[in-house]
Design an enzyme around this catalytic site. Structure first.
Site, PDB file in Angstrom:
ATOM      1  N   LYS A   1     -22.082  12.277 -41.597  1.00  0.00           N
ATOM      2  CA  LYS A   1     -21.407  11.601 -42.714  1.00  0.00           C
ATOM      3  C   LYS A   1     -22.434  10.875 -43.607  1.00  0.00           C
ATOM      4  CE  LYS A   1     -17.093  12.773 -42.056  1.00  0.00           C
ATOM      5  NZ  LYS A   1     -16.358  13.594 -43.034  1.00  0.00           N
TER       6      LYS A   1
ATOM      7  N   TYR B   1     -21.542  12.845 -35.575  1.00  0.00           N
ATOM      8  CA  TYR B   1     -20.586  12.488 -36.630  1.00  0.00           C
ATOM      9  C   TYR B   1     -21.204  11.513 -37.624  1.00  0.00           C
ATOM     10  CZ  TYR B   1     -16.248  11.005 -38.878  1.00  0.00           C
ATOM     11  OH  TYR B   1     -15.266  10.735 -39.806  1.00  0.00           O
TER      12      TYR B   1
HETATM   13  N1  LIG Z   1      -8.941   9.601 -39.060  1.00  0.00           N
HETATM   14  C1  LIG Z   1      -9.844   8.667 -39.276  1.00  0.00           C
HETATM   15  O1  LIG Z   1      -9.760   7.546 -38.727  1.00  0.00           O
HETATM   16  C2  LIG Z   1     -10.976   8.929 -40.230  1.00  0.00           C
HETATM   17  C3  LIG Z   1     -11.807   7.837 -40.556  1.00  0.00           C
HETATM   18  C4  LIG Z   1     -12.840   8.032 -41.463  1.00  0.00           C
HETATM   19  C5  LIG Z   1     -13.029   9.288 -42.005  1.00  0.00           C
HETATM   20  N2  LIG Z   1     -12.208  10.332 -41.659  1.00  0.00           N
HETATM   21  C6  LIG Z   1     -12.448  11.625 -42.300  1.00  0.00           C
HETATM   22  O2  LIG Z   1     -11.235  12.086 -42.882  1.00  0.00           O
HETATM   23  C7  LIG Z   1     -11.222  13.512 -42.902  1.00  0.00           C
HETATM   24  C8  LIG Z   1      -9.948  14.031 -42.255  1.00  0.00           C
HETATM   25  O3  LIG Z   1      -9.915  13.550 -40.908  1.00  0.00           O
HETATM   26  P1  LIG Z   1      -8.581  13.575 -40.030  1.00  0.00           P
HETATM   27  O4  LIG Z   1      -8.532  12.285 -39.321  1.00  0.00           O
HETATM   28  O5  LIG Z   1      -7.435  14.046 -40.829  1.00  0.00           O
HETATM   29  O6  LIG Z   1      -9.012  14.690 -38.958  1.00  0.00           O
HETATM   30  P2  LIG Z   1      -8.117  15.728 -38.127  1.00  0.00           P
HETATM   31  O7  LIG Z   1      -6.732  15.235 -37.988  1.00  0.00           O
HETATM   32  O8  LIG Z   1      -8.927  16.037 -36.926  1.00  0.00           O
HETATM   33  O9  LIG Z   1      -8.074  16.998 -39.098  1.00  0.00           O
HETATM   34  C9  LIG Z   1      -9.260  17.680 -39.387  1.00  0.00           C
HETATM   35  C10 LIG Z   1      -8.940  18.825 -40.319  1.00  0.00           C
HETATM   36  O10 LIG Z   1     -10.171  19.525 -40.565  1.00  0.00           O
HETATM   37  C11 LIG Z   1      -9.936  20.889 -40.289  1.00  0.00           C
HETATM   38  N3  LIG Z   1     -11.151  21.607 -39.897  1.00  0.00           N
HETATM   39  C12 LIG Z   1     -11.974  21.384 -38.846  1.00  0.00           C
HETATM   40  N4  LIG Z   1     -12.939  22.325 -38.819  1.00  0.00           N
HETATM   41  C13 LIG Z   1     -12.706  23.150 -39.883  1.00  0.00           C
HETATM   42  C14 LIG Z   1     -13.346  24.295 -40.393  1.00  0.00           C
HETATM   43  N5  LIG Z   1     -14.424  24.837 -39.797  1.00  0.00           N
HETATM   44  N6  LIG Z   1     -12.854  24.872 -41.521  1.00  0.00           N
HETATM   45  C15 LIG Z   1     -11.762  24.358 -42.140  1.00  0.00           C
HETATM   46  N7  LIG Z   1     -11.094  23.295 -41.679  1.00  0.00           N
HETATM   47  C16 LIG Z   1     -11.573  22.697 -40.561  1.00  0.00           C
HETATM   48  C17 LIG Z   1      -8.892  20.914 -39.193  1.00  0.00           C
HETATM   49  O11 LIG Z   1      -8.310  22.203 -39.121  1.00  0.00           O
HETATM   50  P3  LIG Z   1      -7.726  22.815 -37.722  1.00  0.00           P
HETATM   51  O12 LIG Z   1      -6.302  22.356 -37.626  1.00  0.00           O
HETATM   52  O13 LIG Z   1      -7.874  24.295 -37.925  1.00  0.00           O
HETATM   53  O14 LIG Z   1      -8.592  22.279 -36.611  1.00  0.00           O
HETATM   54  C18 LIG Z   1      -7.955  19.826 -39.715  1.00  0.00           C
HETATM   55  O15 LIG Z   1      -7.146  20.352 -40.747  1.00  0.00           O
HETATM   56  C19 LIG Z   1     -12.493  13.956 -42.186  1.00  0.00           C
HETATM   57  O16 LIG Z   1     -13.497  14.219 -43.138  1.00  0.00           O
HETATM   58  C20 LIG Z   1     -12.859  12.736 -41.364  1.00  0.00           C
HETATM   59  O17 LIG Z   1     -14.231  12.701 -41.055  1.00  0.00           O
HETATM   60  C21 LIG Z   1     -11.198  10.179 -40.783  1.00  0.00           C
END
Ligand SMILES: NC(=O)c1ccc[n+]([C@@H]2O[C@H](COP(=O)([O-])OP(=O)(O)OC[C@H]3O[C@@H](n4cnc5c(N)ncnc54)[C@H](OP(=O)(O)O)[C@@H]3O)[C@@H](O)[C@H]2O)c1
Length: 239
Positions: free
Chosen positions: A166, A162
């Protein structure tokens, strides 16, 4: 003023859904990218008065990316905003001594190669509009400065797949910003902070809406704003 067309990848849940909601609240038509669209997210947003449509888009499936680009071209003829949000923390992610190489490949396929593939396919549509915006949702875990600081809690997050994917997203951001300098297209990375999602953990300190706001701010920057930055709440992060 013409309605802006925004595509958000991985927008069926988590921060991506909130980005779609907030862009919709600003009057954008939002294209909700989802691997398996079932109409639920578009219906939820439509019930709030948002013009939302779901688009099948698996960032690891080139055919689905190209089909999505064709669909957007046919329906709208252009794209004003691309938010590359979809990402994973692959199961088994770990530090350098232990991590499985297949785990690393998983992270890179989705978080880096998938992001570049989507961007390449959408770029012709983004070039058809004035002032397009590309936002790559990154993470402070991709910051060499933060992870390299032993006093930072980021240094304890041992997820090579990860974190390094990033960091690669950050380089993609800087290089594409250079490529597109002078075109009116701004390219920025956004760190949402630790948010309550499946990825971030349900006890995280920030709401998905708070995290989404960082990406939305970068997606709606004015004409004089900078390109190639790493945005966080009200400021910038060191790479
Ligand atoms: N949450 C945090 O604390 C945090 C912190 C820093 C950065 N981020 C970043 O924020 C962004 C969103 O994270 P989140 O926390 O919302 O994650 P999440 O709840 O795990 O959601 C991830 C999303 O990405 C989709 N996804 C995964 N693989 C995919 C693929 N091959 N094609 C299309 N869609 C795909 C998932 O779809 P499915 O439902 O089909 O699996 C889901 O809609 C990410 O880039 C993450 O790295 C998050």
């Amino acid at each position: 003023m013409t309605t802006k067309i925004a595509l958000v990848t991985g927008a069926n849940r988590g921060i991506g859904k909130e980005i779609a909601r907030q862009l919709g609240q600003l009057g954008h038509t939002v294209l909700v990218g989802a691997r398996t669209p079932d109409g639920t997210t578009a219906a939820e947003l439509a019930a709030e008065g948002i013009d939302a449509r779901e688009v099948r888009l698996d960032v690891r499936d080139q055919a689905s990316i190209e089909a999505a680009a064709k669909e957007i071209e046919a329906g709208h003829g252009r794209l004003d905003v691309l938010v590359n949000n979809a990402a994973i923390i692959p199961p088994g992610d770990n530090g350098v001594p232990e991590v499985g190489l297949d785990v690393l490949r998983e992270a890179y396929e989705t978080n880096v190669i998938g992001l570049v593939a989507v961007t390449q396919s959408m770029l012709p549509l983004l070039r058809k509009t004035e002032q397009a915006r590309i936002v790559n949702v990154s993470s402070e875990l991709g910051s060499l400065t933060s992870v390299g600081d032993p006093a930072s809690p980021m240094s304890e997050m041992r997820m090579l797949g990860y974190n390094s994917s990033k960091a690669a997203v950050n380089m993609v951001t800087v290089m594409l910003a250079n490529d597109l300098r002078g075109t009116g297209i701004l390219v920025n990375a956004a760190d949402p902070g630790n948010c309550q999602t499946e990825m971030g953990g349900w006890d995280a300190p920030r709401t998905p809406a708070q995290g989404a706001a960082v990406a939305v701010a970068a997606a709606t920057l004015g004409a004089d704003a900078a390109t190639g930055g790493f945005h966080t709440d009200g400021g910038t992060l060191s790479w």
